[in-house]
Design a protein around this motif. Structure first.
Motif, short mmCIF file in Angstrom:
data_model
loop_
_atom_site.label_atom_id
_atom_site.label_comp_id
_atom_site.label_asym_id
_atom_site.label_seq_id
_atom_site.Cartn_x
_atom_site.Cartn_y
_atom_site.Cartn_z
N ILE B 56 -19.65 1.78 -23.86
CA ILE B 56 -18.70 2.87 -23.59
C ILE B 56 -19.35 4.23 -23.91
CG2 ILE B 56 -16.53 3.94 -24.39
CD1 ILE B 56 -16.04 1.53 -22.63
N THR B 57 -19.95 4.32 -25.11
CA THR B 57 -20.57 5.59 -25.51
C THR B 57 -21.70 5.97 -24.54
OG1 THR B 57 -20.05 5.07 -27.79
CG2 THR B 57 -21.64 6.83 -27.44
N LEU B 58 -22.50 4.96 -24.18
CA LEU B 58 -23.61 5.22 -23.25
C LEU B 58 -23.07 5.71 -21.90
CD1 LEU B 58 -26.69 5.07 -22.91
CD2 LEU B 58 -26.40 2.77 -21.99
N THR B 59 -21.98 5.10 -21.44
CA THR B 59 -21.38 5.52 -20.17
C THR B 59 -20.95 6.98 -20.27
OG1 THR B 59 -20.53 3.28 -19.94
CG2 THR B 59 -19.60 4.92 -18.46
N GLU B 60 -20.29 7.31 -21.40
CA GLU B 60 -19.85 8.71 -21.58
C GLU B 60 -21.04 9.67 -21.54
OE1 GLU B 60 -16.26 7.31 -24.62
OE2 GLU B 60 -18.04 8.33 -25.40
N ILE B 61 -22.12 9.27 -22.24
CA ILE B 61 -23.31 10.14 -22.31
C ILE B 61 -23.93 10.28 -20.92
CG2 ILE B 61 -25.66 10.30 -23.21
CD1 ILE B 61 -24.60 8.84 -25.74
N LEU B 62 -24.09 9.14 -20.22
CA LEU B 62 -24.73 9.20 -18.89
C LEU B 62 -23.89 10.02 -17.91
CD1 LEU B 62 -26.13 5.56 -18.51
CD2 LEU B 62 -27.38 7.66 -19.06
N MET B 63 -22.57 9.86 -18.01
CA MET B 63 -21.69 10.66 -17.13
C MET B 63 -21.80 12.15 -17.50
SD MET B 63 -18.41 8.17 -16.67
CE MET B 63 -17.49 9.17 -15.52
N GLY B 64 -21.89 12.41 -18.81
CA GLY B 64 -22.07 13.80 -19.27
C GLY B 64 -23.37 14.38 -18.74
N ILE B 65 -24.44 13.57 -18.80
CA ILE B 65 -25.74 14.04 -18.29
C ILE B 65 -25.65 14.30 -16.78
CG2 ILE B 65 -28.15 13.36 -17.88
CD1 ILE B 65 -27.97 11.73 -20.54
N GLY B 66 -25.02 13.35 -16.08
CA GLY B 66 -24.87 13.51 -14.61
C GLY B 66 -24.11 14.77 -14.27
N LEU B 67 -23.00 14.97 -14.99
CA LEU B 67 -22.17 16.16 -14.75
C LEU B 67 -22.95 17.43 -15.07
CD1 LEU B 67 -19.23 16.77 -13.90
CD2 LEU B 67 -18.62 16.86 -16.31
N ALA B 68 -23.71 17.37 -16.18
CA ALA B 68 -24.50 18.55 -16.59
C ALA B 68 -25.56 18.87 -15.54
CB ALA B 68 -25.14 18.30 -17.95
N LEU B 69 -26.21 17.83 -15.01
CA LEU B 69 -27.23 18.06 -13.98
C LEU B 69 -26.61 18.65 -12.72
CD1 LEU B 69 -29.48 14.86 -14.26
CD2 LEU B 69 -30.14 17.20 -14.77
N CYS B 70 -25.45 18.10 -12.34
CA CYS B 70 -24.79 18.57 -11.11
C CYS B 70 -24.32 20.02 -11.23
CB CYS B 70 -23.59 17.69 -10.78
SG CYS B 70 -24.08 16.05 -10.27
N THR B 71 -24.08 20.48 -12.45
CA THR B 71 -23.57 21.85 -12.60
C THR B 71 -24.66 22.82 -13.08
OG1 THR B 71 -22.79 21.14 -14.79
CG2 THR B 71 -21.15 21.28 -13.03
N ALA B 72 -25.49 22.36 -14.03
CA ALA B 72 -26.50 23.27 -14.61
C ALA B 72 -27.58 23.63 -13.59
CB ALA B 72 -27.13 22.64 -15.85
N VAL B 73 -28.00 22.65 -12.80
CA VAL B 73 -29.09 22.92 -11.83
C VAL B 73 -28.65 23.95 -10.78
CG1 VAL B 73 -30.58 21.88 -10.07
CG2 VAL B 73 -30.26 20.73 -12.27
N PRO B 74 -27.50 23.73 -10.10
CA PRO B 74 -27.10 24.76 -9.12
C PRO B 74 -26.86 26.13 -9.76
CG PRO B 74 -25.78 22.78 -8.86
CD PRO B 74 -26.57 22.60 -10.09
#
Lengths: 247, 245
Positions: B56-74
């Motif tokens: 569960i924690t890993l899923t939260e972290i990976l989703m957080g990373i995904g979301l951060a990449l999708c927003t921080a990069v653009p």
């Protein structure tokens, strides 16, 4: 023909050059020599559009232009090859950015690789080849701009003497084989004597043309030509004189 | 194993050895500070119990990373393309780091609920900044002489981005991503502490209340292993992608 007419540039009230004129006829190889800091690079920056001129006009092929951004190819002292691309991909950059037909561009680049002694190195990365080869690749890239005017800013000054001599003959090809119009900055007087149709000797700031030499000796030339040796002595005399009188 | 790795391993062994030694000599109760041997044993034996929480924690972290990449990069690219926007966004970016994440956590649980969303958001808040800023700095660090060359080629911003700026910025981007993935665990766990029904943070709070301190440490060990693994994976990706460095 490239015509630089009455151009003026100031930096914070310091006059770099004023009312400066220069003319390079189609197919000619003109060379600028001057002491360090005289304003040569500022002139090139103005030609390439990095900075704006305060006064004066530029024209290329009888048309007034704001700068030479879309008319000239540019080669610098550093090879400026991108380390993440192979030599071929580096040479193809002007075609990639210009949206050209890549099949034709690749054929043209490979032909140039062959002509400039780089065949079989197409897929090498820049860090896998020597400085001379990188500069040859930069020369191919310059030709891949497919522009008639080429600006060379001390293109060989970072190379050792032996490599420089071999590349000078390739620079000559720009004029003799590829029919380009060339304006080059150099510190190497012998290089200028080998390549130039006309040499402009510049004075320290404010930059003016202190001497203008026309060289009509056929190319390729040899260093021991007495006429060239005489011009070399004149150029050195003038440069030394300028340095002595420099404030 | 090279010399540096050997030194690190020796240092860790020394710290664990001293810890084990003093806990036994001073007879520290297990519910205060368990010895490393007990923590490792719990981490292995209790693995079937810890694993679902770790997933569960890993899923939260990976989703957080995904979301951060999708927003921080653009956003980094937009700020690079339009410096005026960078000036407009900069105070918000800095403020996002100045606000303590602990202070936000209870509010996020109120707004986003006890589910995974509030933890993903917490992880995102923490990861976003290092990725965005390091990428922006990487893009801005491009050699001006290359910019001149590309301008003379008549390259569009998109072409310059793809061929020049993006590869140029990649080393810094990966540096930011490495920081991001290692601190991401903090965001997710804080979110779980404040209100959750599962996850390693939830397990830690529960075990702590029951004085199962060895299980608390075992959960921390799992979290550390997750953070280190992600850091290691990003390092491998970096080496694969940035071959020219």
């Amino acid at each position: 023909m490239l015509q630089v007419s009455s151009v003026t540039k100031y930096f914070n009230d310091q006059k770099i050059f004023s009312g400066f004129n220069l003319k390079v006829d189609q197919g000619q190889f003109h060379v600028i020599i001057g002491p360090s800091g005289c304003g040569k690079t500022t002139l090139f920056d103005a030609l390439t559009g990095v900075i704006e001129l305060d006064e004066g006009t530029l024209s290329w092929k009888q048309k007034l232009v704001f700068n030479l951004t879309h008319h000239a190819a540019y080669m610098q002292q550093k090879d400026m090859l991108l380390p993440w691309f192979s030599l071929l991909d580096n040479a193809l950059l002007p075609s990639k950015t210009g949206g050209q037909n890549m099949v034709n561009a690749k054929k043209q680049a490979l032909k140039l690789f062959n002509r400039l002694g780089l065949s079989e190195y197409e897929s090498h990365m820049p860090n896998q080849v020597s400085g001379g080869m990188r500069q040859r690749c930069a020369l191919v890239r310059t030709l891949m701009f497919n522009r008639d005017l080429i600006l060379l800013d001390e293109p060989l000054s970072a190379l050792d003497t032996i490599t420089r001599r071999s590349l000078q003959s390739l620079l000559l090809l720009l004029q003799t084989e590829f029919k380009k119009t060339i304006l080059m900055i150099t510190h190497d007087i012998e290089e200028a004597l080998l390549l130039a149709d006309e040499i402009y000797l510049l004075s320290p700031q404010p930059m003016t043309i202190s001497r203008h030499f026309i060289l009509d000796q056929p190319k390729p030339r040899k260093f021991n030509d007495p006429v060239l040796l005489k011009i070399k002595a004149d150029v050195l005399d003038k440069l030394e004189g300028d340095l002595i009188h420099e404030p | 194993m090279n010399r540096n790795n050997l030194l690190a391993a020796l240092l860790i062994a020394l710290i664990l050895g001293l810890w084990e030694f003093f806990v036994h000599i001073l007879a520290v109760p297990v519910f205060i500070l368990p010895p490393p041997s007990s923590i490792f044993t719990t981490a292995v034996i209790q693995a079937p119990r810890i694993l679902p929480h770790a997933v569960i924690t890993l899923t939260e972290i990976l989703m957080g990373i995904g979301l951060a990449l999708c927003t921080a990069v653009p956003l980094a690219i937009i700020m690079f393309a339009k410096p005026a926007l960078e000036k407009a966004f900069a105070p918000f970016l800095v403020a996002s780091q100045a606000i303590p994440v602990f202070a936000l956590a209870p509010l996020l649980v109120v707004w986003l609920g006890y589910g995974i969303a509030s933890k993903v958001f917490m992880a995102w808040v923490i990861i976003f900044f290092p990725i965005c800023i390091s990428l922006l700095e990487g893009l801005k660090s491009c050699d001006p002489e290359f910019k001149i060359l590309f301008r003379l080629m008549g390259a569009s911003f998109f072409k310059k981005l793809m061929l020049l700026y993006w590869p140029w910025a990649l080393p810094r981007f990966f540096a930011g991503l490495k920081v991001g993935v290692t601190v991401a665990t903090i965001g997710a766990v804080i979110g779980e502490w404040v209100g959750a029904q599962q996850g390693l943070g939830f397990l830690m709070i529960q075990s702590n209340a029951r004085l199962q301190v060895d299980l608390v440490f075992a959960a921390i060990l799992w979290l550390t292993a997750m953070g280190l693994s992600m850091w290691w994976i990003v390092g491998i990706l970096e080496k694969r992608i940035i071959k020219w460095n």
